[in-house]
Enzyme design. Structure first.
Site, PDB file in Angstrom:
ATOM      1  N   THR A   1      -8.169   7.089  -1.824  1.00  0.00           N
ATOM      2  CA  THR A   1      -9.554   6.628  -1.962  1.00  0.00           C
ATOM      3  C   THR A   1     -10.513   7.789  -1.697  1.00  0.00           C
ATOM      4  O   THR A   1     -11.641   7.778  -2.175  1.00  0.00           O
ATOM      5  CB  THR A   1      -9.861   5.463  -0.988  1.00  0.00           C
ATOM      6  OG1 THR A   1      -9.287   5.785   0.280  1.00  0.00           O
ATOM      7  CG2 THR A   1      -9.275   4.161  -1.495  1.00  0.00           C
TER       8      THR A   1
ATOM      9  N   HIS B   1       0.799  -1.232   0.000  1.00  0.00           N
ATOM     10  CA  HIS B   1       0.000   0.000   0.000  1.00  0.00           C
ATOM     11  C   HIS B   1       0.825   1.272   0.000  1.00  0.00           C
ATOM     12  O   HIS B   1       0.290   2.338   0.314  1.00  0.00           O
ATOM     13  CB  HIS B   1      -0.903   0.056   1.237  1.00  0.00           C
ATOM     14  CG  HIS B   1      -2.016  -0.931   1.225  1.00  0.00           C
ATOM     15  ND1 HIS B   1      -3.252  -0.646   0.684  1.00  0.00           N
ATOM     16  CD2 HIS B   1      -2.085  -2.194   1.671  1.00  0.00           C
ATOM     17  CE1 HIS B   1      -4.030  -1.702   0.834  1.00  0.00           C
ATOM     18  NE2 HIS B   1      -3.348  -2.655   1.422  1.00  0.00           N
TER      19      HIS B   1
ATOM     20  N   LYS C   1       1.501  14.721   0.816  1.00  0.00           N
ATOM     21  CA  LYS C   1       0.142  15.049   0.349  1.00  0.00           C
ATOM     22  C   LYS C   1       0.000  16.554   0.067  1.00  0.00           C
ATOM     23  O   LYS C   1      -0.973  16.996  -0.513  1.00  0.00           O
ATOM     24  CB  LYS C   1      -0.896  14.590   1.368  1.00  0.00           C
ATOM     25  CG  LYS C   1      -0.948  13.062   1.525  1.00  0.00           C
ATOM     26  CD  LYS C   1      -1.988  12.646   2.550  1.00  0.00           C
ATOM     27  CE  LYS C   1      -1.935  11.175   2.931  1.00  0.00           C
ATOM     28  NZ  LYS C   1      -2.620  10.281   1.975  1.00  0.00           N
TER      29      LYS C   1
END
Ligand code: GLS
Length: 838
Positions: free
Chosen positions: A672, A373, A570
């Protein structure tokens, strides 16, 4: 099997109060549970009593399906997926169960006839926050899809007493508060102490020769921990399948050490109990990074060993020979956290069940499959050999032996390549020695998958390149997905109803059916309904923000939302640079025509991650200035919504106009949140990273705001030698933004506060904010321009939703079933004897 009786009143058959779904029956059952489970009556009942009574009412209805499911799986010894995950971020159960049972409206009516409001009761639930972010939430979406697709499955994990911390914001800083999800009890679970399992830790091993003259090893542990399973039923959407989430709680094998107790050492006697219980006390609050702490390794072996032993118990219970373990179970490892399963399954088969090495190895490899992941180096788990050997001496021996056989294989395939052996070894020997868990997972599994096409490609080319060259056939991609039940039907009933009024409701199970919406994209009435729904949902969020943050927000502004864990990769701070850019433009020209925007942030930072916490502080500090500067008027607002959680996410996704997915390319494995926003009609501004690439492919490039360097461009720039200062000096707006922060404008004149952040940008900028700055600003300017054309925006929003079919977790699970698990659905009929009369 026991028969649940239906009450007979003369000839009239009344639905059983534990299974019936009519409004009348639900009301009776609700009051029954209030009296007989909560021991309360309406006059003195608290909101929580009502919530509990409703939860038990709903649970009864699940139990009927759960028991039927278990009976059928047991009778048929059905092939089963075991999903091993250190995290399950389930979110509140009540609303989801109402949706999946198909009784949302009946229950709403039933409680309203009793003078209660369903939304109020739903709010009451403390969600089990047993995960950090995307990885744990993905596990939860997958369990929902497995139940919906009628795939026999068991989710295995840890029942942390304290889940992810609650986040408060004080003076702009994140403050962590322990989570208390269990303080009012958990109505959804059933403890199964009769299926407790014992796990060993520490001590040493001894070699011996068994009665057949074979070399064997015995492990004499220092400590034994008892794992008690707590089971939660998970119902599929409009099916009778209710699978199980089995979470382990750690206990001392005996509550007291009686020897110590009898000698008068009461406190010493309780000590062991406390030490043992520590194991399932708290979730490590790190997302996408590893801490290398002893307790964490102990947690991993604890839940993995409990789960594998539990599977062996089931195998024996269903009269399946242990040699067929891999036919009964396929075990999916959710990242490397459960990778110790490779050594533990070997140990169980060889040491405890007398199997030879080769057969045990073949069963292990056939049973296990590994999902990676992350691309972040700091998240790839490794354990110092000394720590590992002290806690798991037998496993270390087994790993050495696996490594020996494995390196022989590597030598045979790539002769005379000692560098490759060094790189691939399960043991990192470059300095202090470490066990490499990702390597262990790759060697011990028959399948290795990434979670988005780009991620899988980067694993093959870079992070796991040697393993790809060694075992190309093991690699495959399974792009993530999200469950449409929780993330649109439950969270966005208004949009759900509008969609279903046009295309029926098959899309809830077949998300690709959303494409039928395209037929309505030119229908002005439909578009206007679409727009008014978004606007009504935004109004709700406006009220929430007013209440929570005391900030008045313009509902017509662009709701520009970045909600996810705080992490430098991010790039929430890139978003912050954009805010300051707009602010500077207003300060330079107060009458400038700017499309009004509300910047909304939500997300937690790992408590030990200083830079991420400083970014939170920066955003709040910008908000304090921008929101109160009279020059800004209503044009910009910055809102930080604290304590982001699943419950909270369900409120936020539907209200977004613009979804920020701006990680540096090559870092976000999938994401997601990007899918959940788009499914609710937000447009995405994003880099070509993770699943953004595939979302853009699906929705069409004209309906997606793309910017920034691609992953190969990132590598090339770094290889050339990246110099952030050059960008600072050559870009006037960027320089003004950085200088504004440096001047103390957002920190009451304090020029030191944000210096560490500015220094990291000016002199390192590992995540290339400066390199992507101009492209981002240009793209945002374009967003502002497009937003002014409301018809165009609405059209883009509808097309985004209509083309999101691929990103259902049902599609992901279908692909896992076909390509990795080789498993078929097992439909559940409600057995005659326990079927409720309709
Ligand atoms: C993560 C990744 O960072 C996300 O990109 C991904 O969507 C998620 C589920 O696959 O897994 N890995 C991780 O450690 N935390 C995540 O959210």
């Amino acid at each position: 099997m026991q028969t649940v009786p239906n009450h007979q009143v003369d000839n009239l058959q009344i639905e059983d109060d534990r299974t019936g779904l009519s409004v009348e029956c639900l009301k009776r059952a609700f009051l029954d549970n209030l009296f007989y489970v909560q021991g309360k009556f309406p006059k003195i009942a608290t909101k929580n009593d009502y919530y509990m009574a409703l939860a038990y009412t709903v649970r009864d209805r699940l139990l009927q399906r759960w028991i039927n499911t278990a009976v059928i799986y047991t009778d048929r010894a059905s092939r089963t997926v075991s999903y091993l995950s250190a995290e399950f971020l389930m979110g509140p159960h009540l609303g989801n169960n109402l949706v999946n049972l198909g009784i949302y409206d009946q229950v709403k009516q039933a409680v309203s006839e009793l003078g209660l409001d369903l939304e109020d009761l739903l709010e009451q639930e403390e969600e089990p926050g047993l995960g950090n972010g995307g990885l744990g939430r993905l596990a939860a979406c997958y369990l929902d899809s497995m139940a919906t697709l009628e795939i026999p499955s068991l989710g295995y994990g840890i029942r942390y007493e304290f889940g992810i911390f609650d986040q408060d914001i004080r003076d702009g800083w994140q403050v962590e508060i322990t989570d208390k999800w269990l303080h009012c009890g958990n109505p959804w679970e059933i403890a199964r102490p009769e299926w407790a399992i014992y796990v060993r830790l520490g001590g040493h091993t001894e070699a011996y020769t068994d009665e057949r003259g074979r070399y064997r090893v015995r492990w004499i542990p220092f400590q034994v921990i008892k794992g008690v399973p707590h089971d939660t039923p998970l119902l599929g959407y409009k099916t009778n399948t209710a699978n199980t989430l089995r979470l382990w709680t750690a206990e001392a094998p005996e509550s007291f050490d009686f020897a110590a107790f009898n000698s008068g050492d009461y406190l010493g006697a309780v000590q062991e109990k406390m030490v043992s219980e520590n194991l399932s006390k708290v979730l490590y609050p790190n997302d996408d990074s590893s801490q290398g702490k002893r307790l964490r390794l102990a947690q991993q072996i604890f839940f993995v060993s409990c789960s594998l032993q539990d599977m062996i118990r089931i195998v024996f219970g269903q009269n399946v020979p242990l040699e067929k373990f891999h036919e009964k179970f396929v075990v999916q490892l959710n990242d490397t956290h459960p990778a110790i399963a490779v050594a533990e399954l070997m140990r169980l088969l060889i040491d405890e069940h007398d199997m030879g090495w080769d057969q045990a190895w073949s069963i292990t490899q056939k049973s296990l499959a590994y999902t990676n992941h992350t691309l972040l180096p700091e998240a790839l788990e490794r354990w110092p050999i000394s720590l590992f050997g002290e806690l798991l001496p037998r496993h270390l021996e087994i790993i050495y032996e696996i490594n020996y056989h494995f390196l022989e294989e590597v030598k045979a395939k790539f002769p005379a390549d000692s560098d490759r052996l060094r790189r691939m070894s399960l043991i990192d020997e470059s300095g202090e020695k470490y066990v490499r868990m990702a390597h262990l997972a790759c060697v011990g599994s028959h399948s290795i998958n990434g979670v988005a096409a780009l991620h899988t490609k980067l694993l093959q080319q870079d992070v796991l390149r040697d393993f790809y060259q060694m075992y190309p056939e093991k690699f495959n991609n399974k792009t993530n997905g999200v469950t449409p039940r929780r993330f649109i039907v439950l969270s966005n009933p208004r949009l759900t109803n509008l969609i279903s009024s046009k295309i029926g409701d098959n899309w809830v199970k077949n998300l690709k059916d959303l494409k039928h919406l395209e037929a309505f994209v030119d229908d002005p009435e439909f578009c206007s309904q679409w727009r008014s729904i978004k606007s009504a949902i935004k109004q709700d969020l406006v009220a929430y923000i007013q209440k929570q943050n005391g900030i008045t927000v313009n509902p017509d502004s662009i709701f520009d939302i970045q909600a996810k864990r705080f992490h430098e990769y991010k790039r929430q701070h890139l978003n912050a640079l954009h805010i300051i850019t707009l602010y500077n433009r207003i300060k330079a020209n107060p009458d400038i025509d700017i499309t009004p925007r509300t910047f909304i942030f939500g997300g937690k930072a790992a408590p030990g991650y200083y830079m991420a916490k400083l970014i939170i502080k920066l955003i709040n500090s910008i908000g304090d200035v921008v929101n109160n500067d009279p020059d800004v008027r209503d044009r910009l607002k910055v809102v930080f919504l604290k304590n982001y959680s699943v419950k909270f996410a369900q409120r936020v996704y539907p209200a977004a106009d613009l979804s920020e997915q701006i990680s540096m390319a090559g870092k976000e494995a999938s994401g997601t949140g990007n899918m959940k926003f788009a499914l609710n009609g937000a447009l995405t501004i994003g880099t070509l990273d993770g699943a953004n690439v595939e979302i853009r492919e699906e929705v069409g490039e004209e309906n997606f705001f793309i910017f920034g360097l691609t992953a190969p461009e990132v590598y090339a720039l770094k290889a050339r030698g990246y110099r952030p200062l050059d960008y600072y000096h050559s870009n006037r707006e960027l320089k003004a933004v950085i200088d504004r922060i440096a001047s103390g404008h957002f920190s009451h004149g304090d020029t030191k506060l944000f210096k560490p952040l500015l220094d990291s940008l000016l002199y390192r900028d590992e995540y290339l904010l400066f390199a992507d700055y101009q492209a981002y600003i240009d793209c945002q300017d374009y967003v502002s321009q497009v937003y002014r054309d409301r018809d165009r925006w609405t059209r883009m929003s509808i097309l985004n939703v209509a083309r999101m079919g691929k990103f259902s977790s049902d599609r992901s699970i279908h692909d896992y079933c076909q390509d990795i698990w080789n498993i078929q659905s097992v439909p559940i009929e409600l057995g005659e004897c326990i079927q409720a009369k309709e």
